[in-house]
Design a protein around this motif. Sequence first.
Motif, short mmCIF file in Angstrom:
data_model
loop_
_atom_site.label_atom_id
_atom_site.label_comp_id
_atom_site.label_asym_id
_atom_site.label_seq_id
_atom_site.Cartn_x
_atom_site.Cartn_y
_atom_site.Cartn_z
N VAL A 36 -6.68 6.97 -17.88
CA VAL A 36 -7.02 5.55 -17.90
C VAL A 36 -8.54 5.44 -18.11
O VAL A 36 -9.32 5.98 -17.32
CB VAL A 36 -6.61 4.85 -16.58
N TYR A 38 -11.94 3.05 -18.84
CA TYR A 38 -12.59 1.73 -18.84
C TYR A 38 -14.06 1.92 -19.21
O TYR A 38 -14.72 2.82 -18.69
CB TYR A 38 -12.54 1.09 -17.46
N SER A 39 -14.53 1.07 -20.09
CA SER A 39 -15.96 1.11 -20.38
C SER A 39 -16.43 -0.26 -20.86
O SER A 39 -15.72 -0.94 -21.60
CB SER A 39 -16.25 2.15 -21.47
N SER A 50 -15.47 4.90 -16.96
CA SER A 50 -14.76 5.17 -15.72
C SER A 50 -13.41 5.81 -16.08
O SER A 50 -12.67 5.26 -16.89
CB SER A 50 -14.54 3.85 -14.97
N SER A 52 -9.74 7.51 -14.79
CA SER A 52 -8.76 7.70 -13.71
C SER A 52 -7.43 8.04 -14.35
O SER A 52 -7.35 8.30 -15.56
CB SER A 52 -8.67 6.45 -12.84
N LYS A 53 -6.37 8.02 -13.58
CA LYS A 53 -5.05 8.35 -14.10
C LYS A 53 -4.05 7.24 -13.75
O LYS A 53 -4.34 6.39 -12.90
CB LYS A 53 -4.57 9.69 -13.53
N SER A 54 -2.90 7.30 -14.41
CA SER A 54 -1.85 6.32 -14.11
C SER A 54 -0.95 6.82 -12.98
O SER A 54 -0.94 8.01 -12.67
CB SER A 54 -1.02 6.05 -15.36
N TYR A 55 -0.18 5.91 -12.38
CA TYR A 55 0.72 6.23 -11.25
C TYR A 55 2.11 5.65 -11.52
O TYR A 55 2.24 4.69 -12.29
CB TYR A 55 0.15 5.64 -9.96
N ASN A 62 -1.99 6.90 -2.74
CA ASN A 62 -3.40 6.51 -2.74
C ASN A 62 -4.04 6.89 -4.08
O ASN A 62 -3.64 7.87 -4.71
CB ASN A 62 -4.14 7.24 -1.61
N PHE A 63 -5.03 6.10 -4.45
CA PHE A 63 -5.77 6.39 -5.69
C PHE A 63 -6.87 7.41 -5.36
O PHE A 63 -8.04 7.07 -5.36
CB PHE A 63 -6.41 5.11 -6.25
N TYR A 284 -4.35 4.70 -21.26
CA TYR A 284 -4.41 3.27 -20.95
C TYR A 284 -5.86 2.85 -20.73
O TYR A 284 -6.77 3.68 -20.64
CB TYR A 284 -3.60 2.96 -19.70
N GLY A 285 -6.06 1.56 -20.55
CA GLY A 285 -7.39 1.05 -20.24
C GLY A 285 -7.95 0.24 -21.38
O GLY A 285 -7.23 -0.20 -22.28
N ILE A 286 -9.28 0.06 -21.36
CA ILE A 286 -9.91 -0.82 -22.35
C ILE A 286 -11.39 -0.46 -22.48
O ILE A 286 -12.03 -0.06 -21.50
CB ILE A 286 -9.75 -2.30 -21.92
N ILE B 688 1.45 2.18 -13.16
CA ILE B 688 0.44 1.33 -12.52
C ILE B 688 -0.90 2.02 -12.69
O ILE B 688 -0.99 3.25 -12.57
CB ILE B 688 0.76 1.15 -11.03
N ILE B 772 -7.47 1.16 -2.30
CA ILE B 772 -7.48 2.62 -2.41
C ILE B 772 -6.08 3.20 -2.64
O ILE B 772 -5.91 4.39 -2.82
CB ILE B 772 -8.10 3.26 -1.15
N GLY B 773 -5.11 2.35 -2.64
CA GLY B 773 -3.75 2.83 -2.88
C GLY B 773 -2.78 1.68 -2.85
O GLY B 773 -3.16 0.52 -2.58
#
Lengths: 300, 797
Positions: A36, A38-39, A50, A52-55, A62-63, A284-286, B688, B772-773
Amino acid sequence: MRLNLINCILIGLFLLSGCREKILNKAPDYEGDKLVIYSELNPDSLISLSLSKSYPVVGNYNFDKDIKNAAITLLEDNLPIGQMYYQSAGLYKSTFYPKIGHTYYFRVKVPGFPDAYSLPVQVPQPAKDIGVSIGDTVLSEFGDKAREITVHWRDNDESNNTFLVILKGLFKNKNLSTNTFSIGGSNTTETACSYYRDTNLYIYKDFCLSDKRGTAHFGAELYGFLQEPVPGDAFRKDVDGFRVSFYTISDSYEKYLATANVADELLQAFQPPLPRYSNIVGGYGIVIAYTGSQYVLAVK
Amino acid sequence: MKPRHILEHRFIKLLFILLFIVLSNITLAQSLQRIHIKGFIKDEYSGESLSGVSIYDSVSNEGGVSNNTGYFSLFIKPNTIVAFSHIGYRQITILVKKDTSLQITLTPVLQDIKEVNILGSSSINRYRPGGMLSFSTENLKHLPVFLGERDIIKTMALMPGITQGNEGTVGLFVRGGGADQNLFLVDNTPVYNTAHLFGFMSVFNSDAIKGVDFYKGFFPARFGGKLSSVVDITMKEGNNQSPSTEIGIGLINSRLLLEGPLRLTKKLRGSYLVAARGAYPGIFTLPGVLAYKLNKANSFFTYWMYDVLAKISINLTQNDKLLLSTYRSSDYWLTRQKDTPEIRYSYGLNWGNQTVSLRYHRLVFTNLFLSTNVYYSHYTYQQAINNAEKVNNSFITKDFYTIRPGLKETGLKGIIDYIYNKAVTVRSGVESIFHSYRPTYLETSIRTPSALLEQMQKTFHTPENNLFAEIDWSPIKYLDLQAGYRLTSFSRYTLSDPRLSVSIPFRQNSSLKIGYSKSSQFIHLLSQNAVGLPNDIWVPSTNSIPPQRAAQYALSINHKIGNSIELSVEGYFKKFTRQIDYQSTTSILNAVGQSWENLIVQGGIGQAYGLEFFINKPKGKLTGWLAYTLAYNKRKFDGINSGNWYFANYDRRHTINLVSSYSFSRRLHAGANWQFYTGSPITIPVAIIQPVFGSRPQFVYGNRNNFRLSSYHRLDLSISWEKEIHKRRLRKSMWSIGVYNAYNRANPYYIDTSLIYKRDGSDPYGYFGKVIGIKSYLSQVSVVPILPYLSYEIKLN
């Protein structure tokens, strides 16, 4: 003025019957973790990203996965200009400032994830003769006191520009979540010329401007709630100023805002899905770009 | 012209040349040994003309059907026993020796529980094309119903190849088609909105319906303009023998039917009929309205609906008939709320249909019949939001936002039926329609540029002209052909729709039927929801949006076992082209200033195919049917699902309908329905992603319709008790008690996605702080539980 038709119907149905809700044990198959990205590209800031990953869509988690080992290449006008370096908490930095009129994109490789890259985004030309002023006290639709804020600007000579106004209340230079409303413009609906998102965000298209000049009037309530509350302190604060951001935004930013689903959850249930615009391929992201300024207006 | 069209035209040309060559030889020779019988068929008690009656040689089974005025004309062998058979009526036979003009009266079989027909299917009648069904509402009254209200649309949804949208709603999805792709005709006049009570009830009053012919496979060429089905509803003309009154009283709805003979002069006679229904759930919210008026409540809502049909039928001479009918339906919803004592807002929603139709039928010669129809149809929908402020003890409107989309249609249709001989009937005609579309008509206090407002208030006018011809031809004993051709001009488009049905009867009670229909649709429904809301916006084909097209191929085998069991298996394949869909959640109703043409994705294609199995027992103490459908329904758009095929909304793999009615005696009847269908596909997020801009995690959507709702099934039960109040005058009453969803199945209405945020604790109150989650889950919402009902009907003659 806002009313949800579905709510009305379901209230009616409740009279006749009653809703029942059951948590489902099944969910669509998860397609696996993806990157994921973002900028925000703004000529006043070093380019950052930035990561991150998807879930999965169903679960309890938790992220907490911080991706530190990404190889990220930054390209300007289709030519590589450097690698991004990890700073902290998924944030990668470069040593370059984006330039107005140039296009940028990223290539991202992380072991264990599909490769991802962003589509080229051009940093737009800023508007001219921007003016922001605070006016008289007016009443909001809820009967609360508000101040009138006026923004005017002149379009640059580029075609198909989109302008964004963001209004925020301030208390000792801290952001407050404050109700705002358009005066004489649209508060709940979209038009070809303008639309409204997220209570404090207004978008305008240049082709509706008369003589390339735009003017927008807003009301902003004189109280709000701290977005970063201090323990022991009250949430609600009286506004001592407003921050008005005026930007010319990239096409990707406009599409990203336009595809935010503003319908509430119940209404969404009956709509075909609205995929949020993304210019990331393989993830994903933008990546968005904007030029403009922020203005602080004191409330006396 | 494209090669495909050239082939199509050559095919039609060849077909007609072939027809006339063969006609002039075989069938003329056949007709030489025939006698001619003709006449009208009526109901014995009401004097209503009866259409769709099968008239056939009881030995050879050759024959035909009466037209929609009850007229028939046949060439048969001398000294033949002719049978007259119709659903819901006792069959009669007559020995005919020479050319004869007959006035036939058929007796309803309500008094005889051994012969209660519920449904006439195409399976046994060789003269009906494949996929055609006929319904008589009179005999549906012993089946369980929703809220005590018989509904012909919901009964249709129990047939193979047809499914419904959301629970309880009246949208029909026929062989993969959309709810907008069905042509609803009431006395030959199109009706565009079929929903009362947010779709839980149809606008068609079953008390006033004489019969319904439903076509889902082969469409005769006289019908056009929709892709997937034709629902041809004929309303009663009124009892021309004696006055009659029927009253039905339910908990939240009631109905009234008045009919009787009309004597204008000594010679000029006819009949009248007035049928009205009303629903008043608003009566239960009346205390809330009063409390609001007395400032003891901050809000209220109310809802009312009605429909009225009035019809006059006049027999000008024995061979001329004039029918004038008008219909009006309306639904009205109002919510009002006070934010403060000085500020209030209201939300109003109302929608309805209005039609007027003047028809003239003339038997010009014994073998030439003329029908003309002039009609007007108007559908309107209004949504109004209004803010008012109190000034000097009265509320003055401050802001308003009203949209009033609508559609008007004025049409003229003329058809000539020519019975050439025993084997050939030719039907041809013209239809001209003038359409007026108002996709969005906006009035608002919101400052809107005048040019945009003008665009939003624009009405489109489009003429449509049609030419059509049909031929029914039985060249030999074991072959019946129905061929048709419809040529339509709409705006800049000229389209041709060929139709063909071949019926091959074999053995005593079996037949093979093959059908091909091409159809075009010139108007499109822009509706985003699936819950029967009335926010239907009809828009025309334009220069940039061409008409939708479909072609269907069907093959069926039909067999009758003994005198009471009918079996049929039918396969179909349907191709859709030029389909449209919304490209975003932006509602056209709220897209002020945007052209609706920019809100849709077009150029879609579709495929629907399946197998339908049907076992029908139309006669006896126990009647009913079992219908099973195996179906596939797919769509493909460049702008959706990355251009890949996806299962369409309401793609249901398996559908089972088991319908039964048992008559214990003349008075006591019981009914049970069980429905099962595979859950329809919906779109659920695939992932998500954690928040970066803003504070909330976001759902990511992947493929369209990537998830299926759980299966739907439901059992309905009913018992009805009829009583003769006055035997000589045929006064009757009926109590019905029943239960909808008897085992209280929680069937899916929609899926809700829920997110619970976990925050970092920087906010002691838990409202703010960094997310955070999450904990997320899907939940299924069901709205219709077990619903008992009670209703009372009385018929006074």
